[in-house]
Enzyme design. Structure first.
Site, PDB file in Angstrom:
ATOM      1  N   ASN A 202      45.838  22.964  -7.443  1.00 18.25           N
ATOM      2  CA  ASN A 202      47.110  22.998  -8.182  1.00 18.25           C
ATOM      3  C   ASN A 202      46.794  22.973  -9.667  1.00 18.25           C
ATOM      4  O   ASN A 202      46.214  22.026 -10.166  1.00 18.25           O
ATOM      5  CB  ASN A 202      47.950  21.775  -7.805  1.00 18.25           C
ATOM      6  CG  ASN A 202      49.356  21.848  -8.379  1.00 18.25           C
ATOM      7  OD1 ASN A 202      49.598  22.522  -9.375  1.00 18.25           O
ATOM      8  ND2 ASN A 202      50.276  21.164  -7.748  1.00 18.25           N
ATOM      9  N   CYS A 207      52.424  24.106  -7.045  1.00 21.23           N
ATOM     10  CA  CYS A 207      52.418  23.979  -5.585  1.00 21.23           C
ATOM     11  C   CYS A 207      53.396  24.970  -4.949  1.00 21.23           C
ATOM     12  O   CYS A 207      53.201  25.397  -3.818  1.00 21.23           O
ATOM     13  CB  CYS A 207      52.731  22.558  -5.159  1.00 21.23           C
ATOM     14  SG  CYS A 207      54.093  21.817  -6.059  1.00 21.23           S
ATOM     15  N   HIS A 454      58.094  18.896  -4.828  1.00 19.01           N
ATOM     16  CA  HIS A 454      56.788  19.354  -4.371  1.00 19.01           C
ATOM     17  C   HIS A 454      57.001  20.349  -3.240  1.00 19.01           C
ATOM     18  O   HIS A 454      57.875  20.163  -2.398  1.00 19.01           O
ATOM     19  CB  HIS A 454      56.004  18.135  -3.894  1.00 19.01           C
ATOM     20  CG  HIS A 454      54.592  18.445  -3.531  1.00 19.01           C
ATOM     21  ND1 HIS A 454      53.733  19.087  -4.399  1.00 19.01           N
ATOM     22  CD2 HIS A 454      53.873  18.210  -2.397  1.00 19.01           C
ATOM     23  CE1 HIS A 454      52.554  19.230  -3.799  1.00 19.01           C
ATOM     24  NE2 HIS A 454      52.625  18.709  -2.596  1.00 19.01           N
ATOM     25  N   ASP A 471      48.873  21.747   1.902  1.00 23.72           N
ATOM     26  CA  ASP A 471      49.447  20.976   0.799  1.00 23.72           C
ATOM     27  C   ASP A 471      48.449  21.009  -0.356  1.00 23.72           C
ATOM     28  O   ASP A 471      47.578  20.149  -0.476  1.00 23.72           O
ATOM     29  CB  ASP A 471      49.706  19.542   1.273  1.00 23.72           C
ATOM     30  CG  ASP A 471      50.459  18.725   0.229  1.00 23.72           C
ATOM     31  OD1 ASP A 471      50.648  19.224  -0.891  1.00 23.72           O
ATOM     32  OD2 ASP A 471      50.857  17.589   0.538  1.00 23.72           O
TER      33      ASP A 471
END
Length: 1117
Positions: A202, A207, A454, A471
């Site tokens: 990131n 994200c 997020h 993630d």
């Protein structure tokens, strides 16, 4: 009061978070950096267990009277650990409430303790719960960071304003929801080893991009097409989207660790500011696909984007009574589905194809058939092999004039059948032989609120039963429940800790929910989930990436072997000539810009000299090396030559001699003497009586300084002995007079002193490595013509020089002009220079605003007139220095404006349906009466003797009638509207039994199975008489509002108390409901007019925040 109820939390936020510190921090530590934890098994690979979790409610009474800087709640226990909330009621050195979760017993815990928690903190809105401010995050708590949270939780001006609903009866309600998780070792977890897949780094708040890229990568047909886009070995990834995407996909497929996206964002043409701004996944998806479609034109993969993602629908309008039908075919790459009011994907599709009837005032004009009743709708001609569904989780809330996130429960199936109910979604032209049965491939999730959050993705890369969570850098195995059901959103009911005690089970909203779904058609599955291997990747790309990998390995090896090597930086005369007067003005050289050698520590220095001979072409016998030394005054100068004995030592030993502190570098100055023929000669013998001095020449007319050389001088000699040589170096005539200065230091201030020619060099305390600056002597007349007539004034200027980028406050993202100023310039100097630049006669009409380095926006409050001493004070923001200032040109001088209060007032005309906004400026000591008198001179009144009043209106309710004698200094028009209106005659002559009541418009909305009242439109007062029935009151309301009979007949009337409507019949006596004499407590009791909100929305500039700015996604290349 303390209430405890368990509450699982599964959410994150890209809000900026900080551990609390008494030193002001401006929310500048990204939360996505997770502190190192103790090694532990990865819990996400274990069967999912519900973590211990609780909700804690803290009721803070007498809030405005809290005097302590910090205020702690009582301790509460979650997961066997004690916690408490810490707030700074007046902000932790910011204009925001600061709030943190704190480990209550941290001082008494054993050495090395650590715990990991996900938590949310909230300030409850006690009037409208849905406006509560909630922020969530996660943190690894330990002895160094025993609290964590939000320095800028919410603006103090909002919190302390009683009409906003956060402070009621001087009481604030704070909630914490805490879920204690097993500790996850983020550093040792290996995604590739655990799952076979790698994540994406990131680079800021990217994200949203990472989750989309992972989804596209795991559509093999798409990946194959990207690999087959023509690129060449001469392309540069950062300037070519195809090559950057090929490179990224290749690394995702073959790399062992997470992959960076910097090259790709550079190829988009994004600056770093862009990549730190959160954008919208859907927006990025569309723009990226359009770019790729364009780049694929004329190549072997042309049309891939359409083949994968493009479907078609038909918009139709069909007349009911005549044979007329209009159709239009349109393509789509994704479908936007409603979430609000729909329980699942099928309900959204039903709504999508819902037939709208065009009748009454809304009839359709059917060409020669004129106005006709008609049916309007959409049907699908074909669906694409890869169906992308964007769920409308974000909607515009007209009442709040802002975007809100819809967290309602919304289900989506693993298998989606779009042929259901005999193809109800398909148009007559659709090919019924194609079976539109889809299987779910990926679920993109948004966790958080409307202003940030997020993104991550759940993907089935092979459409097997195994799901994976992508993630950012971390990839974990997940089960079906986590990927589907837990992403439906909605509310979750929690088991009660004391079932006998409490009656209603506690529910909380889940802030993590699906935002985009990708389905793959069963009949196209084999084609889309194809095999992609090395032969699909161009040879030059494989070679390039192999080279990159080798380079990476080489750097890794260098790093591993760094302890065996020393870096030697060698500065020469040429470096000084090149840098002084261009890159640097103080000291002699920037060591980062000189030749450096990486040498093994055990190599004898004499052997290193041979390396230097090869590099510079200077034979070993002509080299003399000097060690640099850092002096106490922070300057860095050549100190002494190496001795013959030292030159026999190893490089490592020498480094230890030169560095008292641990440093892997050895810095040297290479002295080379040149003969008459400019060839190197052996360096002269240096005696103790000789001093090596370096000389800089300054030209006051050109404002230039340059390095001219170095000389050995006798310590007992005097400056007069070298004047001839200096004139020769500078190109002066023999009879020119020159002045000499010693450059002593430059931090924190410049020290540069005149050298007395009568003294010896030793008498002037000159030593090896000192710097002498010289210039031609100027006559008084010549000196006056120069800005900086001598060396000290020039060095002072260079030390304090600051180029400032000025921007208009109205266009806070664009530089208007740059000015070269001094950090020592006073407030008056700065505004005078800005006024001159703008061609403005009066500098006092310039108002400046400082720059917030963290938000990259203007600070909310401008700089007061002479409110700072120097330019340096204007540019500092906490511990950072900016080079940006914002300016405004005022219509009156700033000192005068500061003595005035400016209010924006919306004037409602008594007889015309119009509102005009007026800016009223009056001295701060003025009263509301003065405001109204000023307003009378600017507005059209219904009659000359009309009396005015000033009201405070907020969210379509009247909260206050200002007394005419109230001082205006503390009236705030930033959040609510100030409304001025004429006082109707009937209100002036109230009888003893008459009542003045509030009347508001409202609609009812159902959200999360709860009925909610939404007010809209303009609220007003109405006089009601004793015994008056609703039917009589209605006549007066209809006349006042000028509503046509047909529309008015649909309106309903209700008495509302604390938000609950009690509907009235025409025969009901209205006055019996309103027993209170006063008109305060507006939200408590009012007469409600329930009807549809059809009026165009009007937003007052009075309600707008001072600065708002958001960039749309753009890919520039």
């Amino acid at each position: 009061m303390t209430v405890m109820t368990p509450a699982p939390i599964d959410q994150e936020d890209d809000e900026m978070l900080v551990p609390h510190s008494d030193i002001a921090a401006d929310n500048h530590q990204p939360m996505e950096v997770v502190a190192q934890a103790e090694p532990a098994n990865n819990p996400e690979n274990q069967p999912a267990e519900d973590p211990p979790s609780s909700r804690f409610t803290w009721r803070i009474e007498n809030f405005t009277r809290l005097n302590a800087k910090k205020h702690y709640s009582d301790a509460f226990v979650v997961g066997g650990f004690k916690w408490r909330i810490l707030i700074f009621p007046k902000g932790n050195n910011v204009d925001y409430l600061s709030m943190y979760l704190d480990v209550a017993d941290s001082p008494s815990l054993p050495y090395g303790w650590s715990r990991y928690a996900q938590f949310s903190l909230a300030v409850v809105n006690q009037i409208h719960n849905k406006y509560s401010v909630r922020k969530d995050t996660q943190h690894q708590f330990n002895s160094r960071e025993s609290d964590w949270g939000f320095t800028s939780f919410m603006q103090l001006s909002e919190l302390y304003d009683p009409s906003r609903g956060y402070l009621v009866n001087d009481t604030v309600l704070v909630e914490a929801e805490v879920a204690v998780r097993k500790i996850v070792d983020y550093w040792s977890y290996d995604s590739k080893k655990e799952t076979g897949y790698v994540g994406l780094k990131n680079q800021g708040a990217t994200c949203y991009m990472n989750s989309l890229l992972q989804t596209l990568f795991h559509i093999p047909y798409f990946r194959k097409a990207v690999y087959h886009m023509p690129t060449t070995e001469n392309d540069i990834p950062s300037a070519s989207i195809p090559l950057a995407l090929q490179s990224l996909f290749y690394k995702l497929q073959y790399s062992d660790s997470s992959v960076a996206t910097k090259e790709l964002t550079k190829s988009f043409g994004w600056d770093t500011y862009d990549s730190f701004m959160q954008h919208d996944v859907q927006e990025l998806n569309r723009v990226l696909c359009e770019k790729l479609e364009d780049k694929m034109k004329g190549t072997v993969v042309e049309g891939t984007i359409q083949q994968l993602f493009e479907g078609h629908h038909m918009n139709y309008i069909e007349c009911v009574n005549v044979d007329y039908k209009s159709t239009r075919k349109e393509s789509f790459y994704d479908l936007q589905l409603d979430v609000k009011g729909c329980r699942d994907v099928y309900a959204s599709f039903d709504k999508y194809v819902e037939v709208e009837r065009l009748e009454g005032d809304n009839k359709y004009h059917a060409e020669q058939n004129g106005l006709q009743d008609a049916r309007k709708g959409v049907l699908f001609i074909d669906f694409p092999p890869v169906l992308q569904l964007q769920l409308k989780r974000f909607e515009y809330d007209f009442m709040r004039d802002t975007m809100v996130k819809i967290n309602d429960r919304y289900e989506f199936p693993l298998e989606l059948d779009l042929d259901r109910e005999d193809g109800k979604y398909l148009s007559p032209d659709a090919d019924r032989s194609v079976r539109n049965l889809y299987t779910l491939h990926s679920v993109l999730v948004h966790s958080g609120g409307v202003h940030g959050g997020h993104y991550y993705a759940f993907i089935r890369p092979t459409l097997s039963d195994q799901w994976y969570k992508f993630d950012d850098e971390r990839v974990t195995k997940e089960d079906l429940k986590r990927a589907l059901e837990e992403q439906y959103g909605g509310e979750e009911e929690l088991p009660q800790t004391n079932p006998g005690f409490n009656n209603t089970p506690f529910k909380f909203t889940k802030y993590s929910n699906a935002y985009m779904l990708v389905y793959i058609r069963e009949s196209d599955k084999d084609k889309i989930m194809c095999n992609v291997d090395e032969k699909d990747i161009a040879e030059h790309l494989r070679e390039r990436l192999k080279r990159e990998q080798e380079e990476k390995e080489h750097k890794k090896k260098e790093k591993a072997e760094a302890h065996l090597y020393t870096i030697i930086k060698v500065a020469r005369d040429g470096d000084l000539t090149e840098q002084i007067g261009k890159d640097i003005y103080f000291d002699l050289v920037d060591h980062d810009k000189v030749k450096s050698f990486r040498i093994q520590k055990q190599m004898p220095f004499n052997i290193f000299k041979e390396e230097v001979a090869k590099e510079f072409g200077i034979p070993v016998q002509f080299q003399r090396f000097w060690l640099w030394a850092k002096r106490q005054n922070h300057t860095y100068r050549p100190n002494r030559p190496l001795t013959p004995v030292e030159e026999t030592q190893s490089v490592g030993q020498l480094r230890e001699v030169s560095n008292k502190v641990h440093n892997a570098e050895l810095k040297l100055f290479l002295e080379i003497e040149l003969g008459i023929d400019l060839r190197p000669i052996p360096p002269p013998e240096k005696t103790k009586d000789e001093i090596l001095l370096f000389f800089k020449h300054y030209d006051p007319e050109k404002e230039e300084m340059r390095y001219v050389g170095r000389l050995f001088v006798k310590a007992t000699g005097k400056p007069g002995e070298i004047l001839g040589k200096l004139k020769e170096l500078a190109g002066y005539a023999a009879d020119d007079e020159i002045e000499l200065y010693e450059e002593i230091k430059f931090e924190p201030t410049v020290m540069c002193e005149h050298i007395d020619r009568k003294l010896t060099f030793r008498g002037s305390q000159l030593e090896d490595g000192d710097i002498v600056c010289f210039q031609k002597s100027l006559s008084a007349e010549s000196a006056e013509k120069c800005r900086y007539p001598d060396v000290p004034s020039f060095l002072d200027y260079m030390h304090n020089r600051q180029v400032v980028h000025f921007r208009s406050l109205e266009r806070p993202k664009e530089d208007d002009f740059c000015l070269e100023l001094s950090r020592l310039h006073t407030y008056d100097d700065v505004v005078e220079r800005v006024a001159r630049q703008l061609g403005l006669d009066d500098p006092s009409k310039i108002r400046l605003t400082s720059h917030n380095c963290y938000s990259q926006q203007p600070k909310p409050q401008p700089i007061k007139y002479r409110g700072v001493d120097h330019l340096s004070d204007m540019l500092v923001h906490y511990n950072q220095t900016s080079d940006i200032l914002y300016y405004e040109v005022l219509d009156i001088p700033l000192p005068e404006l500061q003595g005035l209060k400016t209010l924006k007032v919306a004037f409602h005309h008594a007889t015309k349906d119009e509102v005009t906004i007026h800016t009223i400026r009056l001295p701060k000591q003025s009263t509301v009466g003065d405001v109204l008198n000023d307003l009378k001179t600017k507005v059209e009144l219904s009659h000359p003797d009309a009396e005015l009043r000033l009201l405070e209106v907020f969210y379509h309710k009247i909260y206050k009638i200002f007394p005419p004698n109230e001082k205006i200094e503390n009236i705030n028009d930033q959040y609510w509207t100030l409304r001025a209106e004429e006082i109707p005659e009937e209100e002036k002559n109230l009888g003893p039994h008459d009542r003045l009541i509030h009347v508001y418009h409202f609609t009812k909305e159902t959200a999360q199975n709860q009925m909610q009242i939404q007010n809209f439109g303009e609220p007003f007062f109405l006089v009601i008489h004793e015994g008056e029935t609703l039917s009589e009151v209605k006549v007066r309301i209809q006349k006042k509002l000028q509503v046509p009979d047909e529309e008015f007949s649909k309106w309903k009337f209700a008495f509302l108390s604390l938000g609950r409507p009690e509907y009235l019949q025409d025969t009901d006596v209205v006055s019996s409901r309103f027993q209170r004499r006063d008109v305060y407590g507006a939200w408590e009791q009012y007469l409600g007019l329930e009807h549809a909100d059809t009026a165009p929305k009007r937003t007052y500039t009075a309600n707008q925040n001072r600065h708002t700015f958001e960039k749309p996604v753009k890919i520039y290349n």
